[in-house]
Design an enzyme around this catalytic site. Sequence first.
Site, short mmCIF file in Angstrom:
data_model
loop_
_atom_site.label_atom_id
_atom_site.label_comp_id
_atom_site.label_asym_id
_atom_site.label_seq_id
_atom_site.Cartn_x
_atom_site.Cartn_y
_atom_site.Cartn_z
CG ASP A 29 20.01 0.48 -12.13
OD1 ASP A 29 20.71 0.18 -11.56
OD2 ASP A 29 19.63 0.22 -12.92
CD GLU A 31 20.48 -3.99 -3.45
OE1 GLU A 31 20.70 -5.07 -2.84
OE2 GLU A 31 21.60 -3.65 -4.91
CB SER A 78 18.64 13.23 -13.77
OG SER A 78 18.97 13.68 -12.37
CG LEU A 79 12.94 11.91 -14.94
CD1 LEU A 79 11.71 11.06 -16.56
CD2 LEU A 79 12.03 13.51 -15.25
CD GLU A 107 7.63 9.15 -22.42
OE1 GLU A 107 8.35 8.54 -23.26
OE2 GLU A 107 6.78 9.94 -22.92
CE LYS A 109 13.75 6.57 -15.50
NZ LYS A 109 14.91 6.33 -15.80
NE ARG A 130 22.42 11.84 -17.75
CZ ARG A 130 21.38 11.42 -16.33
NH1 ARG A 130 20.55 11.95 -17.12
NH2 ARG A 130 21.98 10.64 -16.03
CE LYS A 281 8.88 12.05 -20.31
NZ LYS A 281 9.45 11.72 -21.96
CB CYS A 415 41.94 -26.94 -14.82
SG CYS A 415 43.11 -28.16 -15.55
#
Length: 656
Positions: A29, A31, A78-79, A107, A109, A130, A281, A415
């Site tokens: 996430d 990267e 999304s943020l 808060e 995430k 979503r 927020k 094997c």
Amino acid sequence: MEKQIRQLRELVSYHANRYYNLDDPEISDFEYDKLLHQLMDLEQAHPEYASPDSPTVKVGGVALNTFAEVEHRVQMGSLQDVFSFEELREFDRRVKEAVPEATYVVEPKIDGLSVSLDYVDGLLTIGSTRGNGFVGEDVTGNIRTIRSIPQTLPDKLPRLEARGEVYMPISSFERLVEQQELNDEKPAKNPRNAAAGSLRQKDPRVTAGRGLDVFVFNLQQIEGKTLESHSQSLDYLKSQGFPVSPSYLRCADIEDAIREVEQIGKRRGDYSFNIDGAVIKVDRFDHRERLGATAKYPKWAVAYKYPPEEKETLLTDIQVQVGRTGAVTPTAVFEPILLAGTTVSRAVLHNQDFINEKNLAIGDRIIIRKAGDIIPEVVSVAWHDPEKSAYQLPEHCPSCGAQLVRDPDQAVIRCPNSSCPAQVVRSLIHFCSRGAMDIDGMGVSVCSLLYREGLAKSVADLYRLRPEDLMEYEGFARKKAEKLTAAIEKSKENDLWQLLFGLGIHNIGEKAAKLLANRFRTLDAIRAASEEEISSIDGFGAIMARSVAEYFSNENNQDLCRQLEELGVNTSSLQGEGGNRFEGMTFVLTGTLPTLTRSEATAIIGRNGGKTSSSVSKKTTYVLAGEEAGSKLTKANQLGIPVISESEFLAMAERG
């Protein structure tokens, strides 16, 4: 520069698709967020190359075709991500230019799958993902299996829509990965992807068994009540029975918020779930309205992303383990380190190619991190002894001594001895697992005991067990022994696809087993089918077809199948065996039926050529309703879908 931006957009879109839609990410996430941030910076510096299709202006997910579509009344955006405290202070400066008196709520995430929970008159009516922010998937049936989500609310408001994050607790994720590894299945990469895959299961029973949970973190819309701030809305949602964001804190200014972000970071290892950041927020709703939003992000919130924690340690050993299909998996053993809140000392090395790529040797100093903050992985080598070559996997099986061979289709060494003790035990465990023959009581310890004591050298031996065979062993009183043998006996009635999946054929999972059973109908027909005939199945590839043909051409496997048939195990498909009365029909089950269980009703539908769905849509043929039928019944009436009782259903099944 235009070419660089275009290439970066393609790269970000590729990884977004693997993350949001395929639940199979190739990079972390952190990267991915860095790549997205890099693209945003380039686009801002070169607005002449702006594009409406850029991943910076749209949510990464799409509504898949697995479930019915749901159009969101309120966009699920999304943020914007930030990676430094200076970026948080810059966010604060932008906020204070428009709203000098703004305060914040901070808060954790939660790292999961974002969902909308829509209530009408206090009753949960729709649960949806979503998707692309405007249209998501209807997963109401699966949402209802999550016990912490209230089905009804104390306040019967005309409408309340809450947004939450469905997640998989760390303990549930570890159990899932352990089971997947026992079955030689590809393990889930992190809890987020495991949660997303679990919530999208066609069978709600599978979802129910995955131990999912939820935190509600936002009030999307509400009718019949006025709330003034985010913190007030979280308090109200909590009073209605929702599990809300843990440890949310009101902060007077950005410096207080930054201190809380630091504290959440220090507590990362203490949570029973995975987090990938902290959210800051603006608290008051009227302040949010003044700030507004961009095409993708609200201007009143940002997400601070923590970098993955990495530590150096000494590689002391490399151990190998033999799986159900004979795959030999190397595992790094290193000096214990505290990472993301827990002590770790082992990490899977996957295969010889992985070891060669990193030039790993015992005695090296290695860098370890936790993928998704859960699964330890070797990132790189900090120091390598120049006198040593990369570790090489053994030439012979550590369990039975057979010569190991490289799989021509995969970077795996196997094997080839089907009687290898390690493979037999793993095969017994897989055969009895829930997705296969579903034999209650046949867990890892019991399967290991039966093999060790010579009672089960193959899966066929399970059907020869008697209660008295078990009673001499500790923990097996007569009642438990009889219960276990009764469960084994009952599994003889299972469908053909369960047997096929349980046999553990290379590259054949549950879905492929069902396709195979539906196409050929009997085990004899499958054994007689050519590789070309098998590959003609829609959804089958050449490798899968070759795996099936090779499995049934093996004399030992042929003998095993003959034994199972002689012992009374069903080898025919039960789907459509009652005729084609329900061919082309889709049923949705809701409520408690008078005499039938859900699984029994589903089996009747399948035997008569029909199929079931977890959600009501225009494609639904009938809704089979019992007592306490909920929102599915309401939706069926709204869409004009015929609703039938159990007695009507049974009459339909008998009429033909």
